[in-house]
Design an enzyme around this catalytic site. Sequence first.
Site, PDB file in Angstrom:
ATOM      1  N   HIS A 310      27.784  44.994 121.224  1.00 58.23           N
ATOM      2  CA  HIS A 310      27.128  46.306 121.195  1.00 58.23           C
ATOM      3  C   HIS A 310      28.189  47.400 121.180  1.00 58.23           C
ATOM      4  O   HIS A 310      29.241  47.259 121.809  1.00 58.23           O
ATOM      5  CB  HIS A 310      26.234  46.479 122.438  1.00 58.23           C
ATOM      6  CG  HIS A 310      25.196  47.535 122.277  1.00 58.23           C
ATOM      7  ND1 HIS A 310      25.475  48.864 122.468  1.00 58.23           N
ATOM      8  CD2 HIS A 310      23.906  47.459 121.897  1.00 58.23           C
ATOM      9  CE1 HIS A 310      24.371  49.569 122.243  1.00 58.23           C
ATOM     10  NE2 HIS A 310      23.401  48.743 121.887  1.00 58.23           N
ATOM     11  N   ASP A 367      18.468  42.192 121.068  1.00 56.39           N
ATOM     12  CA  ASP A 367      17.939  41.388 119.952  1.00 56.39           C
ATOM     13  C   ASP A 367      18.118  39.892 120.136  1.00 56.39           C
ATOM     14  O   ASP A 367      17.625  39.107 119.321  1.00 56.39           O
ATOM     15  CB  ASP A 367      18.635  41.827 118.648  1.00 56.39           C
ATOM     16  CG  ASP A 367      18.212  43.214 118.229  1.00 56.39           C
ATOM     17  OD1 ASP A 367      19.095  43.998 117.802  1.00 56.39           O
ATOM     18  OD2 ASP A 367      17.019  43.525 118.353  1.00 56.39           O
TER      19      ASP A 367
HETATM   20  C1  SDX Z   1      20.966  47.142 118.245  1.00 58.69           C
HETATM   21  O1  SDX Z   1      23.420  51.414 118.971  1.00 58.69           O
HETATM   22  C2  SDX Z   1      22.391  50.959 119.616  1.00 58.69           C
HETATM   23  O2  SDX Z   1      22.017  51.421 120.664  1.00 58.69           O
HETATM   24  C3  SDX Z   1      21.678  49.774 118.930  1.00 58.69           C
HETATM   25  C4  SDX Z   1      20.537  49.141 119.728  1.00 58.69           C
HETATM   26  C5  SDX Z   1      19.391  50.108 119.932  1.00 58.69           C
HETATM   27  O3  SDX Z   1      18.654  49.927 120.903  1.00 58.69           O
HETATM   28  O4  SDX Z   1      19.181  50.970 119.034  1.00 58.69           O
HETATM   29  O5  SDX Z   1      21.014  48.704 120.982  1.00 58.69           O
HETATM   30  C6  SDX Z   1      19.948  47.931 118.995  1.00 58.69           C
HETATM   31  O6  SDX Z   1      21.188  47.394 117.094  1.00 58.69           O
HETATM   32  C7  SDX Z   1      21.745  46.091 118.983  1.00 58.69           C
HETATM   33  C8  SDX Z   1      22.885  45.454 118.116  1.00 58.69           C
HETATM   34  C9  SDX Z   1      22.246  44.418 117.195  1.00 58.69           C
HETATM   35  N1  SDX Z   1      23.229  43.885 116.250  1.00 58.69           N
HETATM   36  C10 SDX Z   1      23.729  42.638 116.386  1.00 58.69           C
HETATM   37  O7  SDX Z   1      23.440  41.860 117.293  1.00 58.69           O
HETATM   38  C11 SDX Z   1      24.649  42.200 115.244  1.00 58.69           C
HETATM   39  C12 SDX Z   1      25.867  41.468 115.801  1.00 58.69           C
HETATM   40  N2  SDX Z   1      26.682  42.436 116.521  1.00 58.69           N
HETATM   41  C13 SDX Z   1      27.843  43.007 115.850  1.00 58.69           C
HETATM   42  O8  SDX Z   1      27.719  43.119 114.484  1.00 58.69           O
HETATM   43  C14 SDX Z   1      28.439  44.210 116.587  1.00 58.69           C
HETATM   44  O9  SDX Z   1      28.601  43.817 117.880  1.00 58.69           O
HETATM   45  C15 SDX Z   1      27.708  45.533 116.562  1.00 58.69           C
HETATM   46  C16 SDX Z   1      27.333  45.950 115.180  1.00 58.69           C
HETATM   47  C17 SDX Z   1      26.478  45.489 117.395  1.00 58.69           C
HETATM   48  C18 SDX Z   1      28.658  46.572 117.146  1.00 58.69           C
HETATM   49  O10 SDX Z   1      29.696  46.730 116.259  1.00 58.69           O
HETATM   50  P1  SDX Z   1      30.976  47.652 116.605  1.00 58.69           P
HETATM   51  O11 SDX Z   1      30.753  48.477 117.828  1.00 58.69           O
HETATM   52  O12 SDX Z   1      31.386  48.352 115.347  1.00 58.69           O
HETATM   53  O13 SDX Z   1      32.035  46.613 117.049  1.00 58.69           O
HETATM   54  P2  SDX Z   1      33.094  45.932 116.087  1.00 58.69           P
HETATM   55  O14 SDX Z   1      32.396  45.338 114.902  1.00 58.69           O
HETATM   56  O15 SDX Z   1      34.212  46.897 115.868  1.00 58.69           O
HETATM   57  O16 SDX Z   1      33.588  44.700 117.011  1.00 58.69           O
HETATM   58  C19 SDX Z   1      34.689  44.827 117.885  1.00 58.69           C
HETATM   59  C20 SDX Z   1      35.287  43.417 117.897  1.00 58.69           C
HETATM   60  C21 SDX Z   1      35.678  42.934 116.495  1.00 58.69           C
HETATM   61  O17 SDX Z   1      36.705  41.960 116.664  1.00 58.69           O
HETATM   62  P3  SDX Z   1      38.286  42.469 116.434  1.00 58.69           P
HETATM   63  O18 SDX Z   1      38.332  43.190 115.121  1.00 58.69           O
HETATM   64  O19 SDX Z   1      38.562  43.370 117.640  1.00 58.69           O
HETATM   65  O20 SDX Z   1      39.080  41.178 116.482  1.00 58.69           O
HETATM   66  O21 SDX Z   1      34.313  42.473 118.383  1.00 58.69           O
HETATM   67  C22 SDX Z   1      33.998  41.541 117.346  1.00 58.69           C
HETATM   68  C23 SDX Z   1      34.443  42.187 116.043  1.00 58.69           C
HETATM   69  O22 SDX Z   1      34.746  41.177 115.079  1.00 58.69           O
HETATM   70  N3  SDX Z   1      32.539  41.351 117.377  1.00 58.69           N
HETATM   71  C24 SDX Z   1      31.940  40.186 117.178  1.00 58.69           C
HETATM   72  C25 SDX Z   1      30.563  40.439 117.327  1.00 58.69           C
HETATM   73  N4  SDX Z   1      30.381  41.734 117.596  1.00 58.69           N
HETATM   74  C26 SDX Z   1      31.604  42.300 117.615  1.00 58.69           C
HETATM   75  N5  SDX Z   1      32.407  38.955 116.895  1.00 58.69           N
HETATM   76  C27 SDX Z   1      31.487  37.971 116.757  1.00 58.69           C
HETATM   77  N6  SDX Z   1      30.154  38.135 116.892  1.00 58.69           N
HETATM   78  C28 SDX Z   1      29.658  39.362 117.165  1.00 58.69           C
HETATM   79  N7  SDX Z   1      28.350  39.539 117.276  1.00 58.69           N
END
Ligand code: SDX
Length: 432
Positions: A310, A367
């Site tokens: 998140h 989710d």
């Molecule tokens: C919702 O914003 C809100 O409030 C949203 C929400 C709401 O109520 O409206 O809470 C609802 O949308 C929840 C999120 C649902 N999405 C997912 O579950 C999809 C999977 N999650 C990721 O795609 C990610 O965690 C996000 C999109 C939720 C957040 O992305 P960010 O903040 O841009 O984080 P990032 O992609 O920069 O990740 C930071 C690091 C990265 O690794 P490095 O580059 O540091 O090595 O964490 C890793 C990412 O690769 N990472 C993950 C991951 N989420 C982040 N690695 C594996 N699996 C994951 N799910």
Amino acid sequence: MSSTNEETAKLIIDGKEYALPIRIGTEGNRAIDVSKLYAMTGHITLDDGFANTGPTMSMICYVDGENGVLRYRGYRVEELAERCDFTETAYLLIYGELPTGDQLEEFRTNIRVHTLLHEGMKRIFAGFPPQAHPMAILSAVVGALAIYDKDSADPVDPVQSELAIYRMLAKMPTITAFCYKQSIGQPFIYPQNKLTYCQNFLHMMFAVPSEQYRMPVDFVNALNVLLILHAEHGQNCSTSAVQMVGSSNVNLFSSISAGICALWGALHGGANEACIKMLEDIAADGRDLGKYVDRAKDPDDPFRLMGFGHRVYKNYDPRATIVKEICHRLVDKYAADDPLFELAQELEEVALSDPYFVERKLYPNVDFYSGIIYRIMGIPNNMFTALFALGRLPGWVAHWREMHLAPGKRIHRPRQLYTGHSEREFVPLIKR
Ligand code: SDX
């Protein structure tokens, strides 16, 4: 909106010092106000993904990502989920206070009288192929309300704006249920205004003209809590989209339609559907959790654990905790043989003991478990995000209304830093 600018931040550019006001929020959260930065310095800010930028001050929702705290208008989401009804929560989010009995009854009546759609709108559903994704239909039909309900299209007219809010809250369950009926080729079931908001929705989803529909109370109660948990979350992608589009003074329906489109993305609300698909794939692939966790960690593999991580929560999402508890209760009672809940818990355990996830503070979000409940309720995977939209509607409306009521409200128009070609001579086609 309350704020005090007791302090300033000093910025030095080319030896010249600039003072930028620091705004201090209710819980001590702090912001550097850069609204005069360009006029003062000729500089803009850059902030990929708006991770450090707030477009507004707001009194609607407080999220403490470090400690896993979520409050709607000052009330803890856990308490609202336990003690409130969804329409009561919607009133709180939109108007700022928990309603009295009379206020709540008036609000529910104002919604009840608008639950039907114009009969001409039914033709829109028929225009979609059977396999059309419900989110595509939902955004299109909600957008069409701007045509059929154009007498409530002016967002700056207080009377029209309030009518648009009642109509939007009233018709969203009807449109969502009609999306489902259209996709399975069943006749539309009209709203029954003697039912509660959640009862009415489940009735429109699952009743058929030829049978008496027995509505499981457990499902009504679970839906009520799920809608409350999904109702609001500050400046998430879809709420920000609703405000961006709404800031042009387009009608509420078109603004909500934009929010639906943003929510559909797998990185946002679409994650609930993607998460169940991921669990089904893992189950079909021999439940090899390690393989999928390794893939999620591999920077060269686009696979991510859906329902994990998140932008704001660097702790367990408080909503996921409640959703997981509901899962336990409903799985034990209705789906003891459903392997996905047990698989999800195993996946959570494996991931949360892995340094990659621990170091990045990646926890289950709202989710991760919600789809398991929807499955038990008989809701198909492709409807999960539409249920999220149904829940998030009061939050979208609350922010849209707060934006229009804010003094000095302006159209949202970000700047950019241009890094393309400087001016160059045109080359005629014959010479290219
Ligand atoms: C919702 O914003 C809100 O409030 C949203 C929400 C709401 O109520 O409206 O809470 C609802 O949308 C929840 C999120 C649902 N999405 C997912 O579950 C999809 C999977 N999650 C990721 O795609 C990610 O965690 C996000 C999109 C939720 C957040 O992305 P960010 O903040 O841009 O984080 P990032 O992609 O920069 O990740 C930071 C690091 C990265 O690794 P490095 O580059 O540091 O090595 O964490 C890793 C990412 O690769 N990472 C993950 C991951 N989420 C982040 N690695 C594996 N699996 C994951 N799910």
